[in-house]
Design an enzyme around this catalytic site. Structure first.
Site, PDB file in Angstrom:
ATOM      1  N   SER A 136       0.873  -1.182   0.000  1.00  0.00           N
ATOM      2  CA  SER A 136       0.000   0.000   0.000  1.00  0.00           C
ATOM      3  C   SER A 136       0.902   1.221   0.000  1.00  0.00           C
ATOM      4  O   SER A 136       2.102   1.117   0.314  1.00  0.00           O
ATOM      5  CB  SER A 136      -0.840  -0.020   1.287  1.00  0.00           C
ATOM      6  OG  SER A 136      -1.447   1.235   1.530  1.00  0.00           O
ATOM      7  N   TYR A 149      -1.718  -1.439  10.517  1.00  0.00           N
ATOM      8  CA  TYR A 149      -1.728  -1.529   9.051  1.00  0.00           C
ATOM      9  C   TYR A 149      -0.432  -0.973   8.465  1.00  0.00           C
ATOM     10  O   TYR A 149       0.202  -1.603   7.609  1.00  0.00           O
ATOM     11  CB  TYR A 149      -2.945  -0.754   8.543  1.00  0.00           C
ATOM     12  CG  TYR A 149      -3.241  -0.901   7.069  1.00  0.00           C
ATOM     13  CD1 TYR A 149      -4.003  -1.965   6.595  1.00  0.00           C
ATOM     14  CD2 TYR A 149      -2.775   0.042   6.147  1.00  0.00           C
ATOM     15  CE1 TYR A 149      -4.293  -2.088   5.237  1.00  0.00           C
ATOM     16  CE2 TYR A 149      -3.059  -0.075   4.797  1.00  0.00           C
ATOM     17  CZ  TYR A 149      -3.818  -1.138   4.342  1.00  0.00           C
ATOM     18  OH  TYR A 149      -4.102  -1.265   2.996  1.00  0.00           O
TER      19      TYR A 149
HETATM   20  P1  NAD Z   1     -11.493  -6.207   0.358  1.00  0.00           P
HETATM   21  O1  NAD Z   1     -12.016  -6.114   1.748  1.00  0.00           O
HETATM   22  O2  NAD Z   1     -12.384  -5.985  -0.803  1.00  0.00           O
HETATM   23  O3  NAD Z   1     -10.793  -7.605   0.110  1.00  0.00           O
HETATM   24  C1  NAD Z   1     -10.092  -8.292   1.096  1.00  0.00           C
HETATM   25  C2  NAD Z   1     -10.145  -9.761   0.771  1.00  0.00           C
HETATM   26  O4  NAD Z   1      -9.454 -10.470   1.805  1.00  0.00           O
HETATM   27  C3  NAD Z   1     -11.572 -10.325   0.736  1.00  0.00           C
HETATM   28  O5  NAD Z   1     -11.663 -11.321  -0.273  1.00  0.00           O
HETATM   29  C4  NAD Z   1     -11.713 -10.958   2.115  1.00  0.00           C
HETATM   30  O6  NAD Z   1     -12.671 -12.008   2.159  1.00  0.00           O
HETATM   31  C5  NAD Z   1     -10.293 -11.494   2.296  1.00  0.00           C
HETATM   32  N1  NAD Z   1      -9.947 -11.804   3.676  1.00  0.00           N
HETATM   33  C6  NAD Z   1     -10.174 -11.046   4.778  1.00  0.00           C
HETATM   34  N2  NAD Z   1      -9.703 -11.701   5.862  1.00  0.00           N
HETATM   35  C7  NAD Z   1      -9.164 -12.858   5.415  1.00  0.00           C
HETATM   36  C8  NAD Z   1      -8.508 -13.952   6.056  1.00  0.00           C
HETATM   37  N3  NAD Z   1      -8.292 -13.981   7.390  1.00  0.00           N
HETATM   38  N4  NAD Z   1      -8.112 -15.001   5.292  1.00  0.00           N
HETATM   39  C9  NAD Z   1      -8.309 -15.001   3.948  1.00  0.00           C
HETATM   40  N5  NAD Z   1      -8.909 -13.987   3.298  1.00  0.00           N
HETATM   41  C10 NAD Z   1      -9.325 -12.938   4.029  1.00  0.00           C
HETATM   42  O7  NAD Z   1     -10.234  -5.209   0.362  1.00  0.00           O
HETATM   43  P2  NAD Z   1      -9.346  -4.564  -0.806  1.00  0.00           P
HETATM   44  O8  NAD Z   1      -9.488  -3.102  -0.673  1.00  0.00           O
HETATM   45  O9  NAD Z   1      -9.576  -5.215  -2.104  1.00  0.00           O
HETATM   46  O10 NAD Z   1      -7.901  -4.914  -0.248  1.00  0.00           O
HETATM   47  C11 NAD Z   1      -7.072  -5.897  -0.801  1.00  0.00           C
HETATM   48  C12 NAD Z   1      -5.636  -5.592  -0.421  1.00  0.00           C
HETATM   49  O11 NAD Z   1      -5.256  -4.355  -0.985  1.00  0.00           O
HETATM   50  C13 NAD Z   1      -5.392  -5.484   1.075  1.00  0.00           C
HETATM   51  O12 NAD Z   1      -4.165  -6.083   1.409  1.00  0.00           O
HETATM   52  C14 NAD Z   1      -5.342  -3.985   1.308  1.00  0.00           C
HETATM   53  O13 NAD Z   1      -4.576  -3.658   2.420  1.00  0.00           O
HETATM   54  C15 NAD Z   1      -4.685  -3.542   0.018  1.00  0.00           C
HETATM   55  N6  NAD Z   1      -4.901  -2.135  -0.316  1.00  0.00           N
HETATM   56  C16 NAD Z   1      -6.170  -1.638  -0.493  1.00  0.00           C
HETATM   57  C17 NAD Z   1      -6.328  -0.304  -0.818  1.00  0.00           C
HETATM   58  C18 NAD Z   1      -7.678   0.312  -1.046  1.00  0.00           C
HETATM   59  O14 NAD Z   1      -7.765   1.534  -1.146  1.00  0.00           O
HETATM   60  N7  NAD Z   1      -8.732  -0.463  -1.166  1.00  0.00           N
HETATM   61  C19 NAD Z   1      -5.198   0.528  -0.949  1.00  0.00           C
HETATM   62  C20 NAD Z   1      -3.937  -0.007  -0.754  1.00  0.00           C
HETATM   63  C21 NAD Z   1      -3.797  -1.347  -0.449  1.00  0.00           C
END
Ligand code: NAD
Length: 250
Positions: A136, A149
């Site tokens: 991130s 985080y």
């Molecule tokens: P999201 O909540 O849509 O997806 C998260 C996924 O992880 C889901 O499929 C959920 O079911 C799964 N998950 C949660 N706990 C779990 C566990 N214990 N075991 C297995 N799976 C599990 O979130 P997102 O925004 O798509 O985030 C995905 C990644 O991208 C994360 O690592 C997040 O930190 C990173 N990220 C997101 C953003 C943003 O703005 N959305 C920005 C930077 C980084």
């Protein structure tokens, strides 16, 4: 770019960024193994071709081992590993619930170590692999309220560099993607907690951090992940690659 014959495991791929990357890799011909707590049938139905699913809770190392046993048994191993599953919790350091700290570190950082250690032997045997860690902007800079985080995502960037160095003379590469705000369920949760008009909440969130004032999309991240799988990216090693609308340029 043709990924036919390659198996990609994308963790946390039942929604958001993970699903977007899984869809892009599948469209390029990869066989996908999905994982996550959302609806597997809907996620699998959105992919062309064969896919598998394992519902491992990645905060539990023994379940990660079961996931890799499944990948080996049913798919012959993992060629492309996308470490994407992640959670967030927002609170000041002194009020941060210890149990939430442990949960964020277990999933956002320790799981990346476990999947990497389990994927590497097969990749080394085939002398090809791609490990893409979804860090991130918070792997590079901090924000208040996100102690666990930010610590975990900085840790992922460090682990990415070590893995890249240890595989530098092989056909395996390891890189981190550092997205800014992407409008996924994880960010929607943060918008909802603001309690204001949804459009205003989105504008406020972006104007605080993201100079482009636009969300990054899961399709754009899917394209970047696909590029990292290509031969053109064979010497991209240990990078922390931003896609953040200018956030970290400030
Ligand atoms: P999201 O909540 O849509 O997806 C998260 C996924 O992880 C889901 O499929 C959920 O079911 C799964 N998950 C949660 N706990 C779990 C566990 N214990 N075991 C297995 N799976 C599990 O979130 P997102 O925004 O798509 O985030 C995905 C990644 O991208 C994360 O690592 C997040 O930190 C990173 N990220 C997101 C953003 C943003 O703005 N959305 C920005 C930077 C980084």
């Amino acid at each position: 770019m043709d990924l036919t014959g390659k198996t990609a495991l994308v963790t946390g791929s039942t929604s958001g960024i993970g699903l977007g990357i899984a869809q892009r890799l599948a469209a390029a011909g990869a066989t996908l193994i999905l994982n996550g707590f959302g609806d597997p049938a809907a996620a699998q139905a959105s992919l062309p071709g064969r896919s598998g699913f394992h519902g491992a809770d990645l905060s539990r190392p023994e379940e990660i081992e079961e996931l890799f046993a499944y990948a080996q048994r049913d798919f012959g191993g993992v060629d492309i590993l996308v470490n994407n599953a992640g959670i967030q919790h927002v609170a000041p350091v002194e009020d941060f619930p210890v149990e939430r700290w442990d949960a964020v570190i277990a999933l956002n950082l320790s799981a990346v170590f476990h999947t990497t250690r389990l994927a590497l032997p097969g990749m080394r045997a085939r002398d090809w692999g791609r490990i893409i860690n979804i860090s991130s902007v918070h792997g590079l800079v901090a924000s208040t309220g996100k102690a666990a985080y930010v610590a975990a995502k900085h840790g992922v960037v460090g682990l990415t560099k070590v893995t890249a160095l240890e595989t530098a003379r092989t056909g395996i590469t390891c890189n981190a993607l550092c997205p800014g705000f992407v409008l996924t369920p994880l960010i929607q949760q943060q918008l909802d907690s603001r309690g204001s008009d949804p459009d205003q909440a989105r504008r406020d969130l972006l104007s605080e951090k993201q100079p482009s004032q636009e969300f990054v999309t899961t399709d754009q991240l899917g394209e970047l992940a696909l590029f990292l799988c290509s031969q053109a990216a064979a010497q991209v090693r240990g990078a922390a690659w931003t896609m953040d609308g200018g956030w970290t340029a400030q």
